[in-house]
Design a protein around this motif. Structure first.
Motif, PDB file in Angstrom:
ATOM      1  N   PHE B  34      33.602  36.255  40.250  1.00  9.85           N
ATOM      2  CA  PHE B  34      33.506  37.468  40.030  1.00  9.85           C
ATOM      3  C   PHE B  34      34.470  39.486  39.478  1.00  9.85           C
ATOM      4  CE2 PHE B  34      28.804  36.567  40.714  1.00  9.85           C
ATOM      5  CZ  PHE B  34      29.145  35.579  41.364  1.00  9.85           C
ATOM      6  N   TYR B  36      34.687  43.507  39.781  1.00  5.26           N
ATOM      7  CA  TYR B  36      34.090  44.139  40.502  1.00  5.26           C
ATOM      8  C   TYR B  36      34.785  44.821  40.055  1.00  5.26           C
ATOM      9  CZ  TYR B  36      30.416  41.567  42.447  1.00  5.26           C
ATOM     10  OH  TYR B  36      29.005  40.791  42.945  1.00  5.26           O
ATOM     11  N   GLN B  38      35.270  49.367  41.597  1.00  3.27           N
ATOM     12  CA  GLN B  38      35.162  50.393  42.688  1.00  3.27           C
ATOM     13  C   GLN B  38      36.062  51.461  42.016  1.00  3.27           C
ATOM     14  OE1 GLN B  38      36.322  49.865  46.569  1.00  3.27           O
ATOM     15  NE2 GLN B  38      34.441  50.580  47.423  1.00  3.27           N
ATOM     16  N   GLY B  43      30.598  53.619  44.453  1.00  2.00           N
ATOM     17  CA  GLY B  43      30.489  51.969  45.421  1.00  2.00           C
ATOM     18  C   GLY B  43      30.869  51.045  44.402  1.00  2.00           C
ATOM     19  N   LEU B  44      30.869  49.279  44.325  1.00  2.00           N
ATOM     20  CA  LEU B  44      31.148  47.942  43.603  1.00  2.00           C
ATOM     21  C   LEU B  44      30.337  48.207  42.275  1.00  2.00           C
ATOM     22  CD1 LEU B  44      33.280  47.606  45.985  1.00  2.00           C
ATOM     23  CD2 LEU B  44      33.566  45.382  45.724  1.00  2.00           C
ATOM     24  N   LEU B  46      29.678  45.304  39.712  1.00  2.00           N
ATOM     25  CA  LEU B  46      29.457  44.449  38.773  1.00  2.00           C
ATOM     26  C   LEU B  46      29.986  44.208  36.835  1.00  2.00           C
ATOM     27  CD1 LEU B  46      29.608  41.090  39.066  1.00  2.00           C
ATOM     28  CD2 LEU B  46      27.900  41.306  38.290  1.00  2.00           C
ATOM     29  N   LYS B  49      30.552  37.976  35.144  1.00  2.00           N
ATOM     30  CA  LYS B  49      30.989  37.209  36.134  1.00  2.00           C
ATOM     31  C   LYS B  49      30.720  35.458  35.612  1.00  2.00           C
ATOM     32  CE  LYS B  49      25.887  37.007  35.947  1.00  2.00           C
ATOM     33  NZ  LYS B  49      25.422  37.339  34.210  1.00  2.00           N
ATOM     34  N   PHE B  51      29.977  31.321  36.196  1.00  2.00           N
ATOM     35  CA  PHE B  51      28.930  30.556  36.973  1.00  2.00           C
ATOM     36  C   PHE B  51      29.398  28.739  36.014  1.00  2.00           C
ATOM     37  CE2 PHE B  51      27.775  33.123  38.954  1.00  2.00           C
ATOM     38  CZ  PHE B  51      26.402  34.019  39.218  1.00  2.00           C
ATOM     39  N   PHE B  90      38.506  44.527  41.693  1.00  2.00           N
ATOM     40  CA  PHE B  90      38.408  43.722  42.419  1.00  2.00           C
ATOM     41  C   PHE B  90      38.182  42.456  41.813  1.00  2.00           C
ATOM     42  CE2 PHE B  90      39.653  45.576  46.848  1.00  2.00           C
ATOM     43  CZ  PHE B  90      38.828  46.914  46.230  1.00  2.00           C
ATOM     44  N   GLY B 101      27.787  34.549  50.983  1.00  2.00           N
ATOM     45  CA  GLY B 101      28.989  35.914  50.931  1.00  2.00           C
ATOM     46  C   GLY B 101      30.267  35.767  49.635  1.00  2.00           C
ATOM     47  N   LEU B 102      30.417  36.446  49.655  1.00  4.77           N
ATOM     48  CA  LEU B 102      31.853  36.647  48.563  1.00  4.77           C
ATOM     49  C   LEU B 102      33.315  36.467  49.262  1.00  4.77           C
ATOM     50  CD1 LEU B 102      31.272  38.851  45.270  1.00  4.77           C
ATOM     51  CD2 LEU B 102      30.781  35.697  45.991  1.00  4.77           C
ATOM     52  N   PHE B 104      36.728  37.806  48.948  1.00  7.00           N
ATOM     53  CA  PHE B 104      37.330  38.933  47.765  1.00  7.00           C
ATOM     54  C   PHE B 104      39.544  39.041  47.485  1.00  7.00           C
ATOM     55  CE2 PHE B 104      34.889  41.540  46.060  1.00  7.00           C
ATOM     56  CZ  PHE B 104      33.468  42.050  46.774  1.00  7.00           C
ATOM     57  N   GLY B 105      39.562  39.410  46.778  1.00  8.90           N
ATOM     58  CA  GLY B 105      40.982  39.692  46.578  1.00  8.90           C
ATOM     59  C   GLY B 105      41.476  41.227  46.582  1.00  8.90           C
ATOM     60  N   GLY B 107      42.309  43.006  45.860  1.00 10.68           N
ATOM     61  CA  GLY B 107      41.813  44.281  44.516  1.00 10.68           C
ATOM     62  C   GLY B 107      44.090  44.292  43.957  1.00 10.68           C
TER      63      GLY B 107
END
Lengths: 114, 114
Positions: B34, B36, B38, B43-44, B46, B49, B51, B90, B101-102, B104-105, B107
């Motif tokens: 993913f 994202y 910000q 907020g974040l 999307l 993505k 899959f 991110f 849950g994810l 994250f890097g 950023g």
């Protein structure tokens, strides 16, 4: 996409007190999660909020410090207990809606502990 | 354990120029991937993505990303940036199946020069 709301949006709390953050989702929810974003940092997963049972916590997070409830599919709370200045962060809830496996985030709760 | 690396903490790009943000991941299998965004005080959101299937995925706001299994990378691109693209980006990974849950890097902060 879903609408995810959090209350409060921000708060300033004193050391040693507790704050409960609410998260409400307006769509059919598959999974709910809680994250922490420390100042200037990335997001870290705190726990998976399980409906009707104890949350599943990530390494470094414990139930006594971050009790989580999820009494129904679309609502969850996170409590930050016995707060210290190190708990000053943005706390975000997220949800996977239906079975699209896309994770949507609430606006966050900005917590400052003095 | 899974991890995400975003090697560029800050990137400065002139308005109208092309953009590429790098993301490398470490995971036992091919994860869900993913991006994202910000924006300040927001907020974040999307962006896109991956899959499975076509390794070039299109997202919102004119962004695309390419999954390269051999390089464990999922770089984000945009052919022509706008001043409104200035934000924190991110990259995140999640377990196949999407029920976790994810991770994250750290950023990448994107600055747009006029």
């Amino acid at each position: 996409s879903a609408v995810i709301s959090q209350k409060p949006s921000r708060d300033i709390c004193q050391r040693g007190t507790s704050l409960t953050i609410q998260c409400q989702v307006d769509s059919q929810v598959t999974m709910m999660f809680w994250y922490r974003q420390q100042p200037g940092q990335s997001l870290t997963l705190i726990a998976t909020a399980n409906q009707g049972s104890e949350a599943t916590y990530e390494s470094g997070f414990v139930i006594d410090k971050f009790p989580i409830s999820r009494p129904n599919l679309t609502f969850s709370t996170l409590t930050v207990s016995n707060m210290s200045p190190e708990d000053s962060s943005i706390y975000l809830c997220s949800a996977i809606i239906g079975f699209r496996y896309e994770q949507y985030f609430g606006p966050g709760t900005r917590l400052t502990v003095t | 354990a899974q991890s995400v690396t975003q090697p560029d903490i800050h990137i400065t790009v002139s308005e109208g120029a092309s953009l590429e943000l790098r993301c490398n991941y470490s995971y036992g299998a091919t994860p869900y991937l993913f991006w994202y965004v910000q924006s300040p005080g927001q907020g974040l959101q999307l962006l896109l993505k991956y899959f499975s299937g076509d390794t070039l995925v299109q997202g919102i706001k004119g962004f695309e990303a390419e999954f390269k299994r051999s390089q464990s990378s999922f770089n984000l691109r945009k052919p022509s940036v706008h001043w409104s693209d200035a934000a924190e980006y991110f990259c995140a990974v999640g377990a196949p199946g999407g029920a976790d849950g994810l991770t994250f890097g750290k950023g990448t902060h994107l600055i747009i020069q006029p």
